[in-house]
Write a protein that holds these residues in place. Structure first.
Motif, PDB file in Angstrom:
ATOM      1  N   UNK A  61       0.643  -1.475   0.055  1.00  0.00           N
ATOM      2  CA  UNK A  61       0.028  -0.405  -0.214  1.00  0.00           C
ATOM      3  C   UNK A  61       0.717   1.450   0.226  1.00  0.00           C
ATOM      4  N   UNK A  62       1.752   0.996   0.591  1.00  0.00           N
ATOM      5  CA  UNK A  62       2.701   2.906   1.005  1.00  0.00           C
ATOM      6  C   UNK A  62       3.468   2.419  -0.714  1.00  0.00           C
ATOM      7  N   UNK A 201      -3.802  16.968 -10.801  1.00  0.00           N
ATOM      8  CA  UNK A 201      -4.004  16.152  -9.638  1.00  0.00           C
ATOM      9  C   UNK A 201      -3.998  15.461  -9.142  1.00  0.00           C
ATOM     10  N   UNK A 202      -3.418  14.248  -7.768  1.00  0.00           N
ATOM     11  CA  UNK A 202      -3.246  13.237  -7.396  1.00  0.00           C
ATOM     12  C   UNK A 202      -4.176  12.488  -6.926  1.00  0.00           C
ATOM     13  N   UNK A 203      -4.801  11.344  -6.884  1.00  0.00           N
ATOM     14  CA  UNK A 203      -5.661  10.199  -6.885  1.00  0.00           C
ATOM     15  C   UNK A 203      -5.426   8.846  -6.379  1.00  0.00           C
ATOM     16  N   UNK A 204      -5.958   7.991  -6.642  1.00  0.00           N
ATOM     17  CA  UNK A 204      -5.352   6.230  -6.214  1.00  0.00           C
ATOM     18  C   UNK A 204      -6.870   6.389  -7.458  1.00  0.00           C
ATOM     19  N   UNK A 205      -6.222   5.290  -8.346  1.00  0.00           N
ATOM     20  CA  UNK A 205      -6.316   5.256  -9.960  1.00  0.00           C
ATOM     21  C   UNK A 205      -7.842   4.275  -9.520  1.00  0.00           C
ATOM     22  N   UNK A 206      -9.339   4.393 -10.800  1.00  0.00           N
ATOM     23  CA  UNK A 206     -10.342   3.735 -10.656  1.00  0.00           C
ATOM     24  C   UNK A 206      -9.442   2.277 -10.771  1.00  0.00           C
ATOM     25  N   UNK A 217      -1.484  -2.608  -6.848  1.00  0.00           N
ATOM     26  CA  UNK A 217      -1.408  -1.897  -5.228  1.00  0.00           C
ATOM     27  C   UNK A 217      -0.644  -0.532  -4.946  1.00  0.00           C
ATOM     28  N   UNK A 218      -0.965   0.702  -4.112  1.00  0.00           N
ATOM     29  CA  UNK A 218       0.055   1.155  -4.080  1.00  0.00           C
ATOM     30  C   UNK A 218       0.674   2.392  -5.094  1.00  0.00           C
ATOM     31  N   UNK A 220      -0.510   5.463  -7.005  1.00  0.00           N
ATOM     32  CA  UNK A 220      -1.757   6.543  -7.850  1.00  0.00           C
ATOM     33  C   UNK A 220      -1.722   6.833  -8.811  1.00  0.00           C
ATOM     34  N   UNK A 221      -2.607   8.000  -9.712  1.00  0.00           N
ATOM     35  CA  UNK A 221      -2.435   8.947 -10.844  1.00  0.00           C
ATOM     36  C   UNK A 221      -2.014   9.595 -10.315  1.00  0.00           C
ATOM     37  N   UNK A 222      -1.075  10.006 -11.334  1.00  0.00           N
ATOM     38  CA  UNK A 222      -0.911  11.381 -12.184  1.00  0.00           C
ATOM     39  C   UNK A 222      -2.342  12.205 -12.635  1.00  0.00           C
ATOM     40  N   UNK A 245       2.053   7.074 -11.895  1.00  0.00           N
ATOM     41  CA  UNK A 245       2.239   7.891 -11.181  1.00  0.00           C
ATOM     42  C   UNK A 245       3.705   7.472 -10.962  1.00  0.00           C
TER      43      UNK A 245
ATOM     44  N   UNK B  21     -19.078   0.428  -4.411  1.00  0.00           N
ATOM     45  CA  UNK B  21     -18.188   1.221  -4.824  1.00  0.00           C
ATOM     46  C   UNK B  21     -19.231   2.029  -5.906  1.00  0.00           C
ATOM     47  N   UNK B 220      -2.527  10.091  -1.628  1.00  0.00           N
ATOM     48  CA  UNK B 220      -1.261  10.091  -2.218  1.00  0.00           C
ATOM     49  C   UNK B 220      -0.796  11.125  -2.267  1.00  0.00           C
TER      50      UNK B 220
END
Lengths: 257, 257
Positions: A61-62, A201-206, A217-218, A220-222, A245, B21, B220
């Motif tokens: 996850x990290x 922005x950045x977030x976790x992917x769908x 896992x672990x 993210x996407x940009x 990312x 979800x 993230x």
DNA sequence: TCAAGCAACTGGCTTAAGCCAGTTATGCTC
DNA sequence: GAGCATAACTGGCTTAAGCCAGTTGCTTGA
């Protein structure tokens, strides 16, 4: 409370994870190295297999490790980043006949490939409509969806939105847009790119993005929501980039005005 | 295989996660809403409590929900992003006497607070040394570490690196750097910021960063490695920003050269 | 020497059960 | 009505056990 007190009061799964993390940071487990198996860790730390498994999951996850079914858990290797400079929109790059993506792939000795997943006429979502200054209650955009690979590894997903009334009947509706890609066509339509606006922005992917990008896992996407402005400072193209990312860095060099 | 076949062949924890979800995406579970408890989900889906728990963990990892010990699991509310424009370095902002962070906090009706965690003389890491064009085998930098809050919520961690030989004996060594912050002092030292270079990436936070920023799983960080260039196009300041990605958006508007 | 099969390894996932710790709601007493 | 105590809820974490599926390595036979 000392640090080691804090350590010993943590749940076992976190203590195991921290011990492994420390080994990675100290280089005792170098990039690409295989970790002890779940069962071996459980025995080594006197814990249940599921507790050891939870520790490995925390590291995954990290973004530190990747588990591979039937093979083991490996320390993630730092990837050479695809670096996209703010000059990627520059006209001088146009002279090479290569898009920024192809330029960067070439720089890294990799083969670029772009799959056109679809070209459809659609009702734009509000955020796209707002940026293109069009209505969002009619089918006013063409949505081109592309998927980019370097040496068969997925790197980014790009959705480009153009005005339907400009694009209909032109090569902008075709997978192959002709010389200089869509920007060549758009220039022929009178849109010379003079300024750009990138919202980052950045977030976790769908789950779907994770699947398309092959993300463990672990990671993210940009996301970059890009708007191109022409010589009249009018928006004429909006693209949404979803980058892995772990494979992408962005570079902006700009004057202070 | 149809989509529902693919669905039914997935492990139970993933099917439960997907159902939740979908409920979130359809608005059946709106932002801030509380999910059924682990035990209730287990009963509802005929699964073990740990299986339901794994489903919730998957959603947390995707940044969709936040679990709160003893209280429940809640759909994450979209946060109003702190938006940092590329004009945040502009001289015209200087006239307000406010830093970009304070300007944005003010715009959102929030109270900005900056904790100076430390100001130390150090040996720079290679990436900092390279960008400041200084040696990395001596204590050649001053490292200012700041922690930024909006209404007591941590938003970003910033490490600023300055040349020691310039900073020693000046207000740059003090928590309060005086009018216009460190850029005011640097200008007095002859460095007028004319260009900037921002290198942007995203990743999962280290445990320490997660702790300092109060990050739940599935969020993230957005990292900006910023270099300021002066009128001679020489670098004079490097700052590393670590932003909570759920609270931060970056905006770059620039001409196409 | 090569290929195939099988054993042993690996991770993926679930179950049942339990205990711990945080939070909330309810009831009782003053 | 307020405050306190307790029960019931919630999530956090672990254990033991088991089965499934992927991979690897070793052995045997052709």
């Amino acid at each position: 409370m000392t640090r080691s007190e804090a350590f010993s009061q943590q749940p076992a799964s976190r203590r195991i994870a921290q011990a492994l993390r420390t080994a990675i940071e100290r280089g005792e487990l170098s990039a690409g190295a295989k970790l002890p198996s779940e069962r071996a860790l459980a025995e080594e730390y006197g814990a249940a297999r599921n507790t050891a498994r939870e520790a490995i999951r925390l590291l995954a996850e990290q973004g530190l490790v990747t588990a591979k079914h039937g093979r083991g858990v490996f320390v993630r290797e730092p990837q050479r980043l695809f670096r996209f400079g703010s000059d990627r929109y520059s006209l001088k790059n146009r002279e090479t006949g290569l898009t920024p993506f192809r330029l960067e792939a070439k720089r890294q000795g990799k083969t670029a490939r772009i799959d056109v997943l679809g070209i459809t006429r659609e009702v734009p979502s509000p955020d796209i409509a707002e940026r293109l200054k069009i209505r969002d209650d009619q089918e006013t955009v063409v949505h081109r969806k592309n998927h980019y690979f370097a040496d068969d590894e997925p790197v980014q997903i790009v959705s480009t939105y153009l005005r339907w009334d400009e694009a209909q009947g032109t090569l902008l509706m075709q997978p192959k847009a002709g010389p200089h890609g869509i920007y060549g066509r758009l220039e022929e339509l009178g849109h010379v790119m003079t300024r750009v606006r990138d919202e980052i922005s950045a977030r976790m992917p769908t789950p779907e993005e994770a699947r398309l990008l092959g993300l463990p896992p672990g990671v993210p996407v940009l996301e970059v929501l890009h708007t191109s402005l022409d010589q009249d400072l009018e928006p004429f193209e909006v693209s949404r980039y979803v980058h892995r990312a772990d494979r992408t860095g962005l570079l902006y060099e700009l004057p202070v005005e």
